[in-house]
Enzyme design. Structure first.
Site, short mmCIF file in Angstrom:
data_model
loop_
_atom_site.label_atom_id
_atom_site.label_comp_id
_atom_site.label_asym_id
_atom_site.label_seq_id
_atom_site.Cartn_x
_atom_site.Cartn_y
_atom_site.Cartn_z
N LYS A 49 105.65 -56.62 -43.40
CA LYS A 49 106.73 -55.63 -43.35
C LYS A 49 106.20 -54.23 -43.05
CE LYS A 49 109.27 -59.15 -44.29
NZ LYS A 49 108.39 -60.11 -44.97
N TYR A 263 113.57 -72.36 -50.55
CA TYR A 263 112.88 -71.07 -50.35
C TYR A 263 112.40 -70.53 -51.70
CZ TYR A 263 112.43 -66.03 -49.91
OH TYR A 263 111.96 -64.74 -49.99
N TYR A 289 105.40 -67.57 -49.09
CA TYR A 289 105.25 -67.52 -47.63
C TYR A 289 103.90 -68.08 -47.16
CZ TYR A 289 109.24 -64.32 -47.82
OH TYR A 289 110.47 -63.77 -48.05
C1 LIG Z 1 108.71 -61.57 -45.17
C2 LIG Z 1 107.46 -62.32 -45.23
C3 LIG Z 1 107.18 -63.33 -44.28
C4 LIG Z 1 108.16 -63.80 -43.26
O1 LIG Z 1 108.25 -62.92 -42.18
P1 LIG Z 1 109.61 -62.82 -41.37
O2 LIG Z 1 109.40 -61.73 -40.41
O3 LIG Z 1 110.68 -62.53 -42.39
O4 LIG Z 1 109.85 -64.13 -40.72
C5 LIG Z 1 105.94 -63.96 -44.33
N1 LIG Z 1 105.05 -63.62 -45.28
C6 LIG Z 1 105.29 -62.69 -46.21
C7 LIG Z 1 104.25 -62.42 -47.23
C8 LIG Z 1 106.50 -62.00 -46.22
O5 LIG Z 1 106.73 -61.08 -47.16
#
Ligand SMILES: *Cc1c(COP(=O)(O)O)cnc(C)c1O
Length: 339
Positions: A49, A263, A289
């Site tokens: 992000k 999720y 993630y």
């Molecule tokens: C948000 C996030 C993702 C996913 O990325 P997107 O752009 O939302 O598909 C992957 N890894 C982490 C650690 C995240 O915070």
């Protein structure tokens, strides 16, 4: 593809490292695995992000906003990093959290929760799973407008074409590093959630005509639902960039089966991946993630999807604080379900 025409703030000094995963590659006996350390991006601690927010916050500032408004799950890394960017820029930040798992919001929670409080969030509002978060953010912005303030709404995950420019920039960074290192990557693997990261990489590599196959590992959806989302986002990003050849549909590939049961809820393969990376490479992954995305990469290696001569790059997208919110599961003290 000239990114310099888009306003950008900088939150990281220099490129993030690309490191070889020698021990993991050896343990799996497959291709040579590498990792792009986007968990080392800026902003307390950073993650994917951070790159999106460089472009989104620049846009917010250009529009004269004084408050960032965004939404996410209760342990949202995106919310934490947005708040961090706001703190750095002297902006206020309002967070709207969606309880995708009923009862999961704990105001005294650890991990990202704690950091929301520590970094001085202006307000947190909690909504039940499935709520219309965009409408709720618009109401928050209207409330601010009535007080003479100006909010800037960032969609969940920072995933729109402006945010995805951060991963177009990352695609450029990876190609430059690959050239410097004298390593040609044959495949890239990345987690795929709200889609901006995956879509930005697809649009970026396509725009540079790199011919690098990318596989997204779904963290919340199987391919039939995830791929159209990523494709749409990649097309919007390519359009914003003025790339004049259309993004081919088959440039967007994802694998499913690694995110279940839901999720953000743990599974056995995620725990194995987090433990393997910690024990073999001292690389911290996260349970929501990167643990599931790495489980996907490990699964694909075991299925023989790569040649032993391949160089495969995994993009580590961050998420460190959530690791500390799942210690019971990640140490194996609390057993988890398959897959
Ligand atoms: C948000 C996030 C993702 C996913 O990325 P997107 O752009 O939302 O598909 C992957 N890894 C982490 C650690 C995240 O915070």
């Amino acid at each position: 593809m000239d990114l310099s025409r888009f306003p950008r703030r900088r939150y990281t000094v220099g490129p993030t490292p690309i490191e070889p995963l020698h021990n993991l590659s050896k343990a799996l006996g497959g291709p040579s695995l590498w990792i792009k350390r986007d968990d080392q991006l800026g902003l307390f601690p950073g993650g994917n992000k951070t790159r999106k927010l460089e472009f989104l916050v620049a846009d917010a500032l250009a529009q004269g906003a004084d408050t960032l408004i965004t939404c996410g799950a209760v342990q949202s890394n995106h919310c934490r990093i947005t708040l961090a960017a706001a703190a750095k820029e002297g902006l206020k930040c309002r967070l709207l959290l969606e309880e995708r798992v009923p009862g999961s919001y704990n105001p005294k929670g650890n991990g990202n929760h704690f950091m929301f409080e520590l970094m001085g969030v202006e307000s947190i509002e909690v909504f039940p799973g499935g709520a219309d978060m965009m409408a709720a953010m618009q109401r928050t912005a209207e409330g601010l407008a009535r007080e003479g303030r100006k909010g800037y709404i960032i969609p969940g995950g920072g995933s729109n074409a402006i945010g995805a420019l951060g991963y177009v920039a990352c695609a450029q960074e990876i190609l430059a590093q690959s050239f410097e290192m004298g390593v040609h990557f044959d495949h890239l693997v990345v987690g795929s959630g709200s889609s901006g990261t995956h879509a930005g990489l697809v649009a970026g590599f396509h725009g540079m005509n790199a011919g690098l196959p990318i596989t997204g590992v779904g963290v919340s959806r199987d391919p039939e639902n995830q791929e159209p989302l990523v494709f749409k986002e990649a097309q919007a990003t390519a359009a914003l960039l003025g790339v004049n050849t259309p993004v081919p549909r088959d440039a967007v590939k994802t694998v499913g089966g690694y995110w279940q049961p839901k999720y953000s809820l743990p599974n056995r393969r995620m725990v194995e991946a987090v433990q393997m990376l910690a024990r073999l490479e001292a690389v911290p992954l996260d349970p929501t993630y990167t643990g599931k995305a790495m489980a996907g990469l490990i699964g694909m290696v075991r299925e023989g999807r790569f040649k032993s001569s391949d160089q495969v790059l995994f993009v580590h997208t961050g998420g460190l604080p959530a690791l500390f919110a799942e210690t019971e599961v990640l140490t194996g003290r609390t057993p988890v379900v398959d897959p």
